[in-house]
Enzyme design. Structure first.
Site, PDB file in Angstrom:
ATOM      1  N   ALA A  74     133.036 117.887  62.331  1.00 55.94           N
ATOM      2  CA  ALA A  74     133.290 118.251  60.939  1.00 55.94           C
ATOM      3  C   ALA A  74     134.730 117.947  60.560  1.00 55.94           C
ATOM      4  O   ALA A  74     135.646 118.158  61.363  1.00 55.94           O
ATOM      5  CB  ALA A  74     132.998 119.733  60.721  1.00 55.94           C
ATOM      6  N   VAL A  75     134.898 117.461  59.347  1.00 59.44           N
ATOM      7  CA  VAL A  75     136.222 117.192  58.778  1.00 59.44           C
ATOM      8  C   VAL A  75     136.231 117.756  57.364  1.00 59.44           C
ATOM      9  O   VAL A  75     135.271 117.558  56.606  1.00 59.44           O
ATOM     10  CB  VAL A  75     136.536 115.678  58.748  1.00 59.44           C
ATOM     11  CG1 VAL A  75     137.877 115.409  58.081  1.00 59.44           C
ATOM     12  CG2 VAL A  75     136.522 115.102  60.161  1.00 59.44           C
TER      13      VAL A  75
ATOM     14  N   ASN B 175     122.789 110.868  56.488  1.00 65.74           N
ATOM     15  CA  ASN B 175     124.241 111.028  56.613  1.00 65.74           C
ATOM     16  C   ASN B 175     124.874 109.674  56.932  1.00 65.74           C
ATOM     17  O   ASN B 175     125.222 109.376  58.081  1.00 65.74           O
ATOM     18  CB  ASN B 175     124.558 112.069  57.690  1.00 65.74           C
ATOM     19  CG  ASN B 175     126.012 112.486  57.674  1.00 65.74           C
ATOM     20  OD1 ASN B 175     126.868 111.771  57.163  1.00 65.74           O
ATOM     21  ND2 ASN B 175     126.285 113.639  58.245  1.00 65.74           N
TER      22      ASN B 175
ATOM     23  N   GLU C 181     122.658 114.173  67.629  1.00 65.51           N
ATOM     24  CA  GLU C 181     121.630 114.059  66.606  1.00 65.51           C
ATOM     25  C   GLU C 181     122.337 114.021  65.262  1.00 65.51           C
ATOM     26  O   GLU C 181     123.318 114.745  65.054  1.00 65.51           O
ATOM     27  CB  GLU C 181     120.666 115.242  66.677  1.00 65.51           C
ATOM     28  CG  GLU C 181     119.867 115.241  67.966  1.00 65.51           C
ATOM     29  CD  GLU C 181     118.986 116.459  68.130  1.00 65.51           C
ATOM     30  OE1 GLU C 181     119.158 117.450  67.378  1.00 65.51           O
ATOM     31  OE2 GLU C 181     118.125 116.432  69.016  1.00 65.51           O
TER      32      GLU C 181
ATOM     33  N   TYR D 269     129.407 106.803  64.075  1.00 68.70           N
ATOM     34  CA  TYR D 269     128.788 106.735  65.395  1.00 68.70           C
ATOM     35  C   TYR D 269     128.445 105.298  65.780  1.00 68.70           C
ATOM     36  O   TYR D 269     128.594 104.921  66.947  1.00 68.70           O
ATOM     37  CB  TYR D 269     127.549 107.633  65.451  1.00 68.70           C
ATOM     38  CG  TYR D 269     127.859 109.091  65.178  1.00 68.70           C
ATOM     39  CD1 TYR D 269     128.998 109.702  65.719  1.00 68.70           C
ATOM     40  CD2 TYR D 269     127.039 109.869  64.372  1.00 68.70           C
ATOM     41  CE1 TYR D 269     129.289 111.024  65.469  1.00 68.70           C
ATOM     42  CE2 TYR D 269     127.329 111.197  64.119  1.00 68.70           C
ATOM     43  CZ  TYR D 269     128.460 111.764  64.665  1.00 68.70           C
ATOM     44  OH  TYR D 269     128.751 113.090  64.421  1.00 68.70           O
TER      45      TYR D 269
END
Length: 119
Positions: A59-60, A97, A92, A104
């Protein structure tokens, strides 16, 4: 970074799914093999079990995105996972997204499966 700080960033960052609360972060941080790679505005959290690592969440803060924080946290996580004995890393991510999937992909991850209606 404290569980409270992690939960705050997670709440700001998660728009497509329910954010995790403080108890969830406290639980994961106590887990044997837990890896937390954090910067002031973002983090990667996962764990190593035997020879596998799982990235549980990344998370950012929205106002700090596109500054390389997620990439640096992910790279640090992968390095720490290797140091912890992991031969492979898995995660996952929601098919919707796009930003995470691009991150990734750039980091060398490849899709190996699909859980229908998972998110």
């Amino acid at each position: 970074m404290t569980a409270e700080e992690l939960a705050e960033i997670h709440a700001l960052a998660m728009t497509d799914q329910a954010p995790w609360g403080v108890p969830t972060f406290e639980s994961f941080l106590r887990f044997p093999g837990a890896i937390l790679c954090a910067e002031p505005h973002g983090f990667a959290l996962g764990r190593v079990i035997a020879d596998e690592a799982e990235l549980l969440t990344l998370a950012v803060r929205p106002d700090a995105r596109r500054q390389g924080i997620g990439r640096r946290c992910l790279e640090a996580f992968q390095e720490n996972a290797r140091d912890g004995g992991a031969a492979r890393v898995f995660l996952e991510v929601a098919t919707t997204n796009a930003a995470a999937r691009a991150l990734y992909d750039q980091a060398g991850f490849a899709q190996v499966g699909l859980r229908k209606a998972y998110y």
